[in-house]
Design a protein around this motif. Sequence first.
Motif, PDB file in Angstrom:
ATOM      1  N   ILE A  10       0.873  -1.183   0.000  1.00 21.25           N
ATOM      2  CA  ILE A  10       0.000   0.000   0.000  1.00 21.25           C
ATOM      3  C   ILE A  10       0.900   1.220   0.000  1.00 21.25           C
ATOM      4  O   ILE A  10       1.865   1.288   0.757  1.00 21.25           O
ATOM      5  CB  ILE A  10      -0.905   0.024   1.250  1.00 21.25           C
ATOM      6  N   LEU A  11       0.586   2.181  -0.860  1.00 22.17           N
ATOM      7  CA  LEU A  11       1.283   3.460  -0.862  1.00 22.17           C
ATOM      8  C   LEU A  11       0.362   4.493  -0.229  1.00 22.17           C
ATOM      9  O   LEU A  11      -0.768   4.677  -0.679  1.00 22.17           O
ATOM     10  CB  LEU A  11       1.651   3.893  -2.279  1.00 22.17           C
ATOM     11  N   VAL A  12       0.843   5.130   0.825  1.00 16.10           N
ATOM     12  CA  VAL A  12       0.103   6.204   1.484  1.00 16.10           C
ATOM     13  C   VAL A  12       0.785   7.515   1.099  1.00 16.10           C
ATOM     14  O   VAL A  12       1.979   7.693   1.369  1.00 16.10           O
ATOM     15  CB  VAL A  12       0.095   6.027   3.023  1.00 16.10           C
ATOM     16  N   VAL A  13       0.033   8.396   0.452  1.00 15.95           N
ATOM     17  CA  VAL A  13       0.559   9.708   0.077  1.00 15.95           C
ATOM     18  C   VAL A  13      -0.086  10.708   1.026  1.00 15.95           C
ATOM     19  O   VAL A  13      -1.253  11.076   0.872  1.00 15.95           O
ATOM     20  CB  VAL A  13       0.258  10.046  -1.398  1.00 15.95           C
ATOM     21  N   GLU A  14       0.680  11.080   2.037  1.00 17.11           N
ATOM     22  CA  GLU A  14       0.162  11.896   3.144  1.00 17.11           C
ATOM     23  C   GLU A  14       1.282  12.777   3.683  1.00 17.11           C
ATOM     24  O   GLU A  14       2.318  12.275   4.111  1.00 17.11           O
ATOM     25  CB  GLU A  14      -0.363  10.973   4.247  1.00 17.11           C
ATOM     26  N   ASP A  15       1.053  14.086   3.676  1.00 19.86           N
ATOM     27  CA  ASP A  15       2.077  15.015   4.166  1.00 19.86           C
ATOM     28  C   ASP A  15       1.988  15.239   5.671  1.00 19.86           C
ATOM     29  O   ASP A  15       2.961  15.626   6.298  1.00 19.86           O
ATOM     30  CB  ASP A  15       1.991  16.355   3.436  1.00 19.86           C
ATOM     31  N   ASN A  16       0.850  14.962   6.268  1.00 23.17           N
ATOM     32  CA  ASN A  16       0.640  15.243   7.680  1.00 23.17           C
ATOM     33  C   ASN A  16       1.120  14.066   8.538  1.00 23.17           C
ATOM     34  O   ASN A  16       0.585  12.954   8.438  1.00 23.17           O
ATOM     35  CB  ASN A  16      -0.851  15.521   7.919  1.00 23.17           C
ATOM     36  N   ASP A  17       2.132  14.306   9.386  1.00 18.34           N
ATOM     37  CA  ASP A  17       2.691  13.239  10.220  1.00 18.34           C
ATOM     38  C   ASP A  17       1.662  12.634  11.163  1.00 18.34           C
ATOM     39  O   ASP A  17       1.638  11.424  11.377  1.00 18.34           O
ATOM     40  CB  ASP A  17       3.882  13.765  11.041  1.00 18.34           C
ATOM     41  N   VAL A  18       0.811  13.467  11.733  1.00 17.49           N
ATOM     42  CA  VAL A  18      -0.217  12.972  12.665  1.00 17.49           C
ATOM     43  C   VAL A  18      -1.182  12.047  11.932  1.00 17.49           C
ATOM     44  O   VAL A  18      -1.505  10.957  12.416  1.00 17.49           O
ATOM     45  CB  VAL A  18      -0.963  14.146  13.345  1.00 17.49           C
ATOM     46  N   ASP A  19      -1.629  12.457  10.751  1.00 15.17           N
ATOM     47  CA  ASP A  19      -2.545  11.607   9.981  1.00 15.17           C
ATOM     48  C   ASP A  19      -1.875  10.299   9.572  1.00 15.17           C
ATOM     49  O   ASP A  19      -2.502   9.240   9.588  1.00 15.17           O
ATOM     50  CB  ASP A  19      -3.055  12.344   8.750  1.00 15.17           C
ATOM     51  N   PHE A  20      -0.598  10.372   9.209  1.00 18.48           N
ATOM     52  CA  PHE A  20       0.101   9.143   8.838  1.00 18.48           C
ATOM     53  C   PHE A  20       0.243   8.207  10.041  1.00 18.48           C
ATOM     54  O   PHE A  20       0.014   7.000   9.918  1.00 18.48           O
ATOM     55  CB  PHE A  20       1.469   9.435   8.209  1.00 18.48           C
ATOM     56  N   ARG A  21       0.603   8.746  11.191  1.00 21.86           N
ATOM     57  CA  ARG A  21       0.712   7.912  12.394  1.00 21.86           C
ATOM     58  C   ARG A  21      -0.651   7.297  12.750  1.00 21.86           C
ATOM     59  O   ARG A  21      -0.724   6.140  13.188  1.00 21.86           O
ATOM     60  CB  ARG A  21       1.272   8.716  13.568  1.00 21.86           C
ATOM     61  N   GLN A  22      -1.711   8.060  12.562  1.00 21.65           N
ATOM     62  CA  GLN A  22      -3.055   7.540  12.826  1.00 21.65           C
ATOM     63  C   GLN A  22      -3.363   6.391  11.857  1.00 21.65           C
ATOM     64  O   GLN A  22      -3.949   5.382  12.253  1.00 21.65           O
ATOM     65  CB  GLN A  22      -4.075   8.677  12.679  1.00 21.65           C
ATOM     66  N   THR A  23      -2.955   6.534  10.608  1.00 21.02           N
ATOM     67  CA  THR A  23      -3.150   5.464   9.621  1.00 21.02           C
ATOM     68  C   THR A  23      -2.371   4.222  10.037  1.00 21.02           C
ATOM     69  O   THR A  23      -2.907   3.105  10.015  1.00 21.02           O
ATOM     70  CB  THR A  23      -2.710   5.938   8.223  1.00 21.02           C
ATOM     71  N   GLN A  24      -1.123   4.395  10.444  1.00 17.58           N
ATOM     72  CA  GLN A  24      -0.320   3.261  10.901  1.00 17.58           C
ATOM     73  C   GLN A  24      -0.959   2.575  12.107  1.00 17.58           C
ATOM     74  O   GLN A  24      -1.003   1.347  12.173  1.00 17.58           O
ATOM     75  CB  GLN A  24       1.091   3.726  11.272  1.00 17.58           C
ATOM     76  N   LYS A  25      -1.436   3.371  13.057  1.00 19.74           N
ATOM     77  CA  LYS A  25      -2.082   2.805  14.243  1.00 19.74           C
ATOM     78  C   LYS A  25      -3.347   2.034  13.853  1.00 19.74           C
ATOM     79  O   LYS A  25      -3.588   0.937  14.363  1.00 19.74           O
ATOM     80  CB  LYS A  25      -2.415   3.888  15.261  1.00 19.74           C
ATOM     81  N   ALA A  26      -4.126   2.601  12.947  1.00 19.01           N
ATOM     82  CA  ALA A  26      -5.337   1.910  12.487  1.00 19.01           C
ATOM     83  C   ALA A  26      -4.972   0.582  11.834  1.00 19.01           C
ATOM     84  O   ALA A  26      -5.616  -0.451  12.100  1.00 19.01           O
ATOM     85  CB  ALA A  26      -6.112   2.797  11.512  1.00 19.01           C
ATOM     86  N   PHE A  27      -3.951   0.575  10.999  1.00 17.55           N
ATOM     87  CA  PHE A  27      -3.514  -0.669  10.369  1.00 17.55           C
ATOM     88  C   PHE A  27      -3.111  -1.698  11.430  1.00 17.55           C
ATOM     89  O   PHE A  27      -3.480  -2.868  11.336  1.00 17.55           O
ATOM     90  CB  PHE A  27      -2.343  -0.422   9.421  1.00 17.55           C
ATOM     91  N   ARG A  28      -2.334  -1.270  12.428  1.00 13.37           N
ATOM     92  CA  ARG A  28      -1.921  -2.192  13.501  1.00 13.37           C
ATOM     93  C   ARG A  28      -3.140  -2.718  14.257  1.00 13.37           C
ATOM     94  O   ARG A  28      -3.256  -3.922  14.496  1.00 13.37           O
ATOM     95  CB  ARG A  28      -0.967  -1.506  14.476  1.00 13.37           C
ATOM     96  N   ASP A  29      -4.029  -1.807  14.651  1.00 13.19           N
ATOM     97  CA  ASP A  29      -5.216  -2.205  15.420  1.00 13.19           C
ATOM     98  C   ASP A  29      -6.103  -3.177  14.643  1.00 13.19           C
ATOM     99  O   ASP A  29      -6.759  -4.031  15.231  1.00 13.19           O
ATOM    100  CB  ASP A  29      -6.038  -0.987  15.828  1.00 13.19           C
ATOM    101  N   LEU A  30      -6.123  -3.034  13.316  1.00 12.13           N
ATOM    102  CA  LEU A  30      -6.958  -3.889  12.469  1.00 12.13           C
ATOM    103  C   LEU A  30      -6.201  -5.103  11.933  1.00 12.13           C
ATOM    104  O   LEU A  30      -6.742  -5.871  11.150  1.00 12.13           O
ATOM    105  CB  LEU A  30      -7.523  -3.065  11.309  1.00 12.13           C
TER     106      LEU A  30
END
Length: 155
Positions: A10-30
């Motif tokens: 998966i390629l995540v194109v995201e400039d916001n560090d907080v949003d990217f960390r939230q995406t990573q956390k969501a992936f881990r949680d799921l």
Amino acid sequence: MAPRPQDYPILVVEDNDVDFRQTQKAFRDLHIANPVSRCIDGEDALDFLYRRGKYAEPHAAPRPSMILLDLNLPGTDGRAVLRDIKANADLRQIPVIVFTTSEAPIDVEDCYQAGANTYVKKPVDFPSFIDAMRRLDQYWFQIAVLPKIELTQGS
């Protein structure tokens, strides 16, 4: 042998560090274990997809099976990245999920006109964010049939 869905990058194109960390956390949680690459702006994403510069070696830029694309990026914005992807015969089959805070009707219309596969308004609270990610995972990796990809394919 075809790759298993959890092998699909998966390629995540995201400039916001907080949003990217939230995406990573969501992936881990799921328990989404797919390899994830991140690009922080549109030019970086295009370099990744076309394997230019620091991404010249195929192992540095695995062909993504899906792109989560923010629209409001510095420099080359997500709209231009989307148009470029969908205009390229080697890239257009990659599903692009626009995942952004904008729900402006003009953005939605422009993205679908440019070939977005899905447009999702990024939820602001984490429980809703997790739910959105769960639904994306269920649809794109459990229901939808993705095109066969070569994990080290060149463009």
